[in-house]
Scaffold this active site. Structure first.
Site, PDB file in Angstrom:
ATOM      1  N   GLU A 122       0.855  -1.189   0.000  1.00 13.77           N
ATOM      2  CA  GLU A 122       0.000   0.000   0.000  1.00 13.77           C
ATOM      3  C   GLU A 122       0.887   1.233   0.000  1.00 13.77           C
ATOM      4  OE1 GLU A 122      -3.024  -0.086   3.038  1.00 13.77           O
ATOM      5  OE2 GLU A 122      -4.174  -1.603   1.981  1.00 13.77           O
ATOM      6  N   HIS A 237      -9.235   9.913   2.066  1.00 15.98           N
ATOM      7  CA  HIS A 237      -8.811   8.775   1.232  1.00 15.98           C
ATOM      8  C   HIS A 237      -8.969   9.181  -0.226  1.00 15.98           C
ATOM      9  CE1 HIS A 237      -8.345   4.767  -0.409  1.00 15.98           C
ATOM     10  NE2 HIS A 237      -8.046   4.317   0.789  1.00 15.98           N
ATOM     11  N   ARG A 283      -0.924   9.176   1.169  1.00  9.81           N
ATOM     12  CA  ARG A 283      -2.326   9.479   0.858  1.00  9.81           C
ATOM     13  C   ARG A 283      -2.626  10.948   0.647  1.00  9.81           C
ATOM     14  NH1 ARG A 283      -5.873   5.466   4.546  1.00  9.81           N
ATOM     15  NH2 ARG A 283      -5.224   3.724   3.265  1.00  9.81           N
ATOM     16  N   HIS A 344     -11.749  10.136   5.699  1.00 11.78           N
ATOM     17  CA  HIS A 344     -11.556   8.708   5.980  1.00 11.78           C
ATOM     18  C   HIS A 344     -11.128   8.416   7.420  1.00 11.78           C
ATOM     19  CE1 HIS A 344     -10.673   4.559   5.049  1.00 11.78           C
ATOM     20  NE2 HIS A 344      -9.395   4.688   5.337  1.00 11.78           N
ATOM     21  N   ARG A 379      -1.641   9.331   8.679  1.00  7.68           N
ATOM     22  CA  ARG A 379      -1.501   7.912   9.050  1.00  7.68           C
ATOM     23  C   ARG A 379      -0.983   7.073   7.880  1.00  7.68           C
ATOM     24  NH1 ARG A 379      -5.327   3.430   8.666  1.00  7.68           N
ATOM     25  NH2 ARG A 379      -6.556   4.905   7.462  1.00  7.68           N
TER      26      ARG A 379
HETATM   27  P1  FAD Z   1     -14.633   1.390  15.323  1.00  6.44           P
HETATM   28  O1  FAD Z   1     -14.243   0.127  14.703  1.00  6.44           O
HETATM   29  O2  FAD Z   1     -15.236   2.413  14.449  1.00  6.44           O
HETATM   30  O3  FAD Z   1     -15.680   1.052  16.479  1.00  6.44           O
HETATM   31  C1  FAD Z   1     -16.341   2.093  17.162  1.00  6.44           C
HETATM   32  C2  FAD Z   1     -17.322   1.486  18.144  1.00  6.44           C
HETATM   33  O4  FAD Z   1     -17.788   2.500  19.037  1.00  6.44           O
HETATM   34  C3  FAD Z   1     -18.562   0.891  17.503  1.00  6.44           C
HETATM   35  O5  FAD Z   1     -18.875  -0.310  18.167  1.00  6.44           O
HETATM   36  C4  FAD Z   1     -19.661   1.929  17.802  1.00  6.44           C
HETATM   37  O6  FAD Z   1     -20.962   1.406  17.897  1.00  6.44           O
HETATM   38  C5  FAD Z   1     -19.199   2.432  19.150  1.00  6.44           C
HETATM   39  N1  FAD Z   1     -19.702   3.765  19.491  1.00  6.44           N
HETATM   40  C6  FAD Z   1     -19.459   4.934  18.850  1.00  6.44           C
HETATM   41  N2  FAD Z   1     -20.106   5.943  19.473  1.00  6.44           N
HETATM   42  C7  FAD Z   1     -20.770   5.391  20.525  1.00  6.44           C
HETATM   43  C8  FAD Z   1     -21.630   5.894  21.525  1.00  6.44           C
HETATM   44  N3  FAD Z   1     -21.981   7.199  21.599  1.00  6.44           N
HETATM   45  N4  FAD Z   1     -22.134   5.038  22.442  1.00  6.44           N
HETATM   46  C9  FAD Z   1     -21.841   3.717  22.389  1.00  6.44           C
HETATM   47  N5  FAD Z   1     -21.025   3.176  21.457  1.00  6.44           N
HETATM   48  C10 FAD Z   1     -20.507   4.009  20.539  1.00  6.44           C
HETATM   49  N6  FAD Z   1      -7.606   0.644   8.756  1.00  6.44           N
HETATM   50  C11 FAD Z   1      -6.642  -0.273   8.537  1.00  6.44           C
HETATM   51  O7  FAD Z   1      -5.705  -0.389   9.335  1.00  6.44           O
HETATM   52  N7  FAD Z   1      -6.715  -1.084   7.435  1.00  6.44           N
HETATM   53  C12 FAD Z   1      -7.721  -1.004   6.531  1.00  6.44           C
HETATM   54  O8  FAD Z   1      -7.763  -1.755   5.569  1.00  6.44           O
HETATM   55  C13 FAD Z   1      -8.741  -0.036   6.752  1.00  6.44           C
HETATM   56  N8  FAD Z   1      -9.758   0.090   5.872  1.00  6.44           N
HETATM   57  C14 FAD Z   1     -10.785   0.936   6.184  1.00  6.44           C
HETATM   58  C15 FAD Z   1     -11.902   0.972   5.356  1.00  6.44           C
HETATM   59  C16 FAD Z   1     -12.982   1.769   5.668  1.00  6.44           C
HETATM   60  C17 FAD Z   1     -14.192   1.793   4.758  1.00  6.44           C
HETATM   61  C18 FAD Z   1     -12.951   2.568   6.854  1.00  6.44           C
HETATM   62  C19 FAD Z   1     -14.113   3.432   7.227  1.00  6.44           C
HETATM   63  C20 FAD Z   1     -11.826   2.554   7.667  1.00  6.44           C
HETATM   64  C21 FAD Z   1     -10.741   1.741   7.345  1.00  6.44           C
HETATM   65  N9  FAD Z   1      -9.618   1.692   8.163  1.00  6.44           N
HETATM   66  C22 FAD Z   1      -8.647   0.767   7.908  1.00  6.44           C
HETATM   67  C23 FAD Z   1      -9.578   2.437   9.419  1.00  6.44           C
HETATM   68  C24 FAD Z   1      -9.949   1.485  10.569  1.00  6.44           C
HETATM   69  O9  FAD Z   1     -10.947   0.607  10.133  1.00  6.44           O
HETATM   70  C25 FAD Z   1     -10.424   2.223  11.796  1.00  6.44           C
HETATM   71  O10 FAD Z   1      -9.560   3.279  12.119  1.00  6.44           O
HETATM   72  C26 FAD Z   1     -10.495   1.276  12.989  1.00  6.44           C
HETATM   73  O11 FAD Z   1     -11.227   0.126  12.662  1.00  6.44           O
HETATM   74  C27 FAD Z   1     -11.132   1.983  14.174  1.00  6.44           C
HETATM   75  O12 FAD Z   1     -11.353   1.029  15.177  1.00  6.44           O
HETATM   76  P2  FAD Z   1     -11.998   1.489  16.544  1.00  6.44           P
HETATM   77  O13 FAD Z   1     -12.125   0.289  17.382  1.00  6.44           O
HETATM   78  O14 FAD Z   1     -11.250   2.641  17.080  1.00  6.44           O
HETATM   79  O15 FAD Z   1     -13.442   2.062  16.130  1.00  6.44           O
HETATM   80  C1  SIN Z   2      -7.659   0.892   2.194  1.00  9.53           C
HETATM   81  O1  SIN Z   2      -7.889  -0.301   2.034  1.00  9.53           O
HETATM   82  O2  SIN Z   2      -7.328   1.661   1.295  1.00  9.53           O
HETATM   83  C2  SIN Z   2      -7.834   1.468   3.558  1.00  9.53           C
HETATM   84  C3  SIN Z   2      -6.630   1.210   4.337  1.00  9.53           C
HETATM   85  C4  SIN Z   2      -6.560   2.123   5.501  1.00  9.53           C
HETATM   86  O3  SIN Z   2      -7.336   3.054   5.633  1.00  9.53           O
HETATM   87  O4  SIN Z   2      -5.645   1.927   6.306  1.00  9.53           O
END
Ligand code: FAD
Ligand code: SIN
Length: 534
Positions: A122, A237, A283, A344, A379
């Site tokens: 990537e 993104h 990015r 993103h 990032r």
């Molecule tokens: P999240 O996984 O977003 O979880 C948040 C949680 O908090 C959820 O359960 C939600 O319900 C809860 N929550 C939120 N607000 C409240 C509230 N008020 N009360 C109760 N619960 C609440 N990163 C990578 O490293 N590799 C990738 O390939 C990648 N691809 C991505 C693709 C997409 C489409 C997106 C959107 C992001 C991607 N990212 C990727 C980024 C990565 O997915 C996120 O940064 C990471 O998953 C965040 O994890 P988290 O546990 O912090 O939050």
């Molecule tokens: C992607 O698959 O392009 C998302 C990866 C990331 O946000 O880290």
């Protein structure tokens, strides 16, 4: 008109540990906490509705034969454009491999070539180091394994569709949270609280993020007095599907890693003119190059082109993307894909140390809601799933030590949030939706990829006019989300106005150089203007 006049007294619940968020960070923290007491995990929607569940490209980790932890460290720091906190990066890359191997031992299946793990490329990585699962559904696999692991502990329970409104602070300590579950209000008391609510992409009208990503954790922590840092750094993104009929579906950077190229609407490949790493430049650089081509060609999109790649390879390597684009009549093996950037990831958030500790005792934060400084100003792709694992686990460990050392209890007591008893405000559901939509567009147009004093000041004025909304005592999810989005929009705008210079993902057309204070971080604290900190 909806009149807010219901007087609803909360019920009370006590647990040892409260984890707000069920994505990678919250689930990993819960697993760490589980042997030490009762743990309650809250999610505001169904548990699979998280950014984690939608992650595509994969998880970056220095596990391949050609890779080294030190090189992953360097790449992360380089992408972060001078603003990474280097100890946080070192911990990420050093502890990452162990956490991934542990995940594999719990049943995670990453794609393989023969008997060896398969690593993809990537942007801004100098090695093939991204593990992926089912081609382009890596997040779903990680989430599946973590949910199953959490289920194996009797000590952990989950409330889904439980919306956290605010933290409960007593004597300067965080002792719980007030939660709306269905129509019931609950004051949940805990010995320690871990915030893992994910990102804030929904602050912008174009975003890859799911609808849950409204920055709730940042807003509720800010209201409680937590220090919020680096909010000007929003990652856009470069490649999301651009089609009037389609959502802003992400087209993984791994596609460029496997050879896809970017072309403008005249069919001309342009990235080599902008950066020596061409399509695999960081990015922020790719995003700005796309914007520049869109302006030059007076177009709303550019194209991502994979048509020169082997058809079977594309179908098998990106099955989710292939199937999704087909729903919108785009066969990615034959057609160029119209793409444009979208918000993103938020590099800033609740300021923590490398153990998830915030400036409020008893309050810990991990994952996208937190700002350890690991991502600096930009990032490195696929570092955040790893961050969720590494810092989720570290935060869980620290919360346990905090409870043991401070001997805190989870006794229910008098709290300030004693129900919805505020009858003074009137706001209709339609007004909530209208304001939310206008706000997201202002943020996209004026505080988006390219900012300047004029655009930021327009946003500032608009936000000031809506300020009273942040004082309203809403009583449903959409209303509270609006309040949180507004709070986060304010923090982003203030920090972007303060940083008069361009670093990483924060680009000011009126200050193209880095500016005077560029190596410092921005900080926001309730009741004070945004300011600099080391
Ligand atoms: P999240 O996984 O977003 O979880 C948040 C949680 O908090 C959820 O359960 C939600 O319900 C809860 N929550 C939120 N607000 C409240 C509230 N008020 N009360 C109760 N619960 C609440 N990163 C990578 O490293 N590799 C990738 O390939 C990648 N691809 C991505 C693709 C997409 C489409 C997106 C959107 C992001 C991607 N990212 C990727 C980024 C990565 O997915 C996120 O940064 C990471 O998953 C965040 O994890 P988290 O546990 O912090 O939050
Ligand atoms: C992607 O698959 O392009 C998302 C990866 C990331 O946000 O880290």
């Amino acid at each position: 008109m909806l009149y807010i006049h219901s007087i609803m007294k909360p019920s009370v619940k006590t647990v040892d540990f409260l984890v707000i968020g069920g994505g990678v960070a919250g689930l990993r923290a819960a697993i760490e906490l589980a042997p030490k007491g009762s743990v309650l995990v809250l999610t505001k929607d169904k548990v699979t509705e998280s950014s984690t569940g939608y992650a595509q490209g994969g998880v970056a980790v220095a596990l391949s034969d050609e890779d080294e932890v030190g090189i992953h460290n360097e790449d992360t720091i380089k992408a972060g454009d001078g603003l990474c906190r280097e100890n946080a990066v070192r911990i990420l890359v050093e502890e990452g491999p162990g956490l991934i191997l542990e995940l594999i031992s719990w049943g995670a299946e990453f794609d393989k070539e023969g008997s060896k793990l398969s690593f993809t490329m990537e942007a801004a990585h100098s090695r093939r180091r991204i593990l992926h699962s089912h081609g382009d559904a890596t997040g779903r696999e990680i989430e599946r394994v973590l949910i199953n692991k959490v289920r194996s502990f009797n000590s952990v329970s989950r409330y889904d569709y439980a919306f956290t409104l605010d933290l409960i602070i007593e004597g300067g300590r965080c002792v719980g949270a007030t939660v709306l579950r269905g129509h019931a209000l609950i004051n949940i008391f805990a010995k320690a609280v871990v915030l893992a609510t994910g990102g804030a992409g929904q602050v912008f009208s174009r975003t890859t993020n799911p609808t849950i990503a409204t920055g709730d954790g940042i807003a509720i922590a800010y209201r409680a007095g937590a220090l919020i840092s680096d909010m000007e750094f929003i990652q856009f993104h470069p490649t999301t599907l651009y089609s009037p009929a389609a959502p802003q579906f992400l087209l993984s950077e791994a596609m460029r890693g496997e050879g896809a190229v970017l072309k403008n609407i005249q069919g001309k490949r342009f990235m080599p003119e902008y950066h020596e790493m061409a399509e695999l430049a960081p990015r922020d650089a790719v995003t700005r190059a796309i914007v520049s081509e869109m302006v030059k060609t007076n177009s709303r999109h550019v194209y991502l082109d994979l048509t020169h790649l082997d058809k079977d390879f594309v179908e098998n390597r990106f099955p989710l993307i292939y199937a999704t684009c087909l729903q919108y009549d785009i066969d990615i093996t034959e057609d160029m894909i119209p793409v444009s950037p979208a918000a993103h990831y938020i590099m800033g958030g609740v300021k923590t140390d490398t153990e998830g500790e915030t400036n409020i005792k008893g309050l810990f934060a991990a994952g996208e809601v937190a700002c350890t400084g690991v991502h600096g100003a930009n990032r490195l792709a696929s570092n955040s799933l790893l961050e969720g694992l590494v810092y989720g686990a570290r935060t869980g460990k620290k919360a346990i030590r905090y409870v043991e050392e401070e001997k805190t209890d989870a006794a229910a007591s008098e709290v300030s949030h004693d129900g919805f008893n505020d009858e003074s405000h009137v706001i209709s559901p339609l007004d909530i939706e209208k304001t939310r939509s206008a706000l997201r567009q202002i943020m996209w147009n004026k505080v988006g990829i390219i900012r300047c004093d004029e655009s930021l000041s327009i946003a500032r004025k608009w936000l000031d006019k809506k300020h009273s909304i942040t004082d309203i005592q809403f009583h449903d999810r959409r209303g509270f989300e609006l309040k949180n989005i507004l709070t986060v929009a304010n923090l982003i705008t203030d920090s972007a106005l303060l940083r008069k210079g361009s670093v990483g993902a924060h680009y000011r057309s009126d200050f193209k150089n880095r500016g005077e204070h560029w190596q410092r971080h921005t900080a926001c604290l309730k009741g004070k203007a945004a300011e600099w900190m080391e």
